[in-house]
Design a protein around this motif. Structure first.
Motif, short mmCIF file in Angstrom:
data_model
loop_
_atom_site.label_atom_id
_atom_site.label_comp_id
_atom_site.label_asym_id
_atom_site.label_seq_id
_atom_site.Cartn_x
_atom_site.Cartn_y
_atom_site.Cartn_z
N SER A 129 -5.59 12.36 -2.96
CA SER A 129 -4.83 11.11 -3.10
C SER A 129 -4.51 10.92 -4.57
O SER A 129 -5.40 11.04 -5.41
CB SER A 129 -5.64 9.91 -2.60
OG SER A 129 -5.80 9.97 -1.21
N GLU A 131 -1.59 8.86 -7.53
CA GLU A 131 -0.48 7.97 -7.85
C GLU A 131 0.58 8.84 -8.51
O GLU A 131 0.28 9.58 -9.44
CB GLU A 131 -0.92 6.89 -8.85
CG GLU A 131 -1.87 5.88 -8.30
CD GLU A 131 -1.19 4.83 -7.43
OE1 GLU A 131 0.03 4.60 -7.59
OE2 GLU A 131 -1.88 4.26 -6.59
N ARG A 145 1.60 5.86 -3.97
CA ARG A 145 0.25 6.34 -3.70
C ARG A 145 0.38 7.33 -2.55
O ARG A 145 0.76 6.96 -1.44
CB ARG A 145 -0.67 5.18 -3.31
CG ARG A 145 -2.07 5.61 -3.01
CD ARG A 145 -2.80 5.90 -4.29
NE ARG A 145 -4.18 6.26 -4.03
CZ ARG A 145 -4.92 6.88 -4.90
NH1 ARG A 145 -4.44 7.18 -6.09
NH2 ARG A 145 -6.15 7.18 -4.62
#
Length: 178
Positions: A129, A131, A145
C-alpha cells in the motif's frame, strides 16, 4: 480503509465465500444497486479464471473506490479491467485502458521510493500500500492511496493483480493540467 481491505479479500476469495462477502459488503457499506454480474463477457483469449475475476471486479463497479485488475507482471502487468467508478473518476474509457500498464496513471513527479515499492511487490509477489500522485486523462492531479494485491492461481503462481485506489483531489497549482 475497511472497504478497500474487505473488497480485495472478497475478490480473492473462493466462489462461495465471494458471494457471502459480497452480500455483506453491499449491506455494510450501502453499495445500493451493486449486484454480481450474471453474464460473463469473455473476449477471445480470456481464460475462465480471468473472466471470473473480471466479473468480481465488475460487481463493484459503483463502489466508492477504484479497482483495477491487471495481468501478470511478466507481461508488463497489462490492465484487464477497471471498475466504472474509477474510470469515471479518471476520465478514461475502458478501451483506452485495456492492455496498457497502470503506469499511465502516474504523474511525472512520482516519488522514486513509491516506484521502488511497486517493483519490489511485483517481484516478490507481495501486497503493498502506497500513496502516489496520479493524473486523470485531462491531466488533473490527484493523490491516490493504492493497495496492490497478488492473486494466486491453482499452481501457486501469480496470475493477476488487483489494486484498490482511493483518490483525493489535490488543491492548488498542482491541480492544473500538464
Amino acid at each position: 480503509m475497511t472497504l478497500r481491505r474487505d473488497v480485495l479479500a472478497a475478490i480473492d476469495a473462493d466462489s462461495g465465500a465471494f458471494h457471502d462477502r459480497f452480500e455483506t459488503l453491499v449491506d455494510e457499506h450501502d453499495l445500493g444497486a451493486a449486484s454480481i454480474p450474471t453474464e460473463s463477457r469473455r473476449p477471445d483469449g480470456r481464460t475462465d479464471r480471468e473472466a471470473r475475476l473480471v466479473d468480481r471486479v465488475r460487481a463493484f463497479d459503483d463502489a466508492p473506490l477504484g479497482l483495477t485488475l491487471t495481468g501478470p507482471a511478466y507481461r508488463d502487468t497489462p490492465i484487464v479491467y477497471v471498475n466504472r467508478w474509477f474510470r469515471e473518476r479518471t476520465g478514461y474509457a475502458l478501451d483506452d485502458l485495456q492492455e496498457r500498464n497502470p503506469r499511465l496513471f502516474q504523474a511525472p513527479d512520482v516519488d522514486p521510493g513509491v516506484r521502488a515499492d511497486f517493483r519490489e511487490a511485483l517481484s516478490t509477489w507481495s501486497e503493498v500500500s502506497v500513496e502516489v500522485r496520479n493524473r486523470c486523462r485531462d491531466g488533473t492531479a490527484f493523490s491516490n492511496r493504492v493497495t496492490l494485491r497478488p492473486l494466486f492461481g491453482d499452481a501457486g503462481t501469480v496470475t493477476h493483480w488487483v489494486a484498490a485506489q482511493e483518490p483525493e483531489p489535490i488543491e492548488g497549482p498542482d491541480a492544473d493540467s500538464e
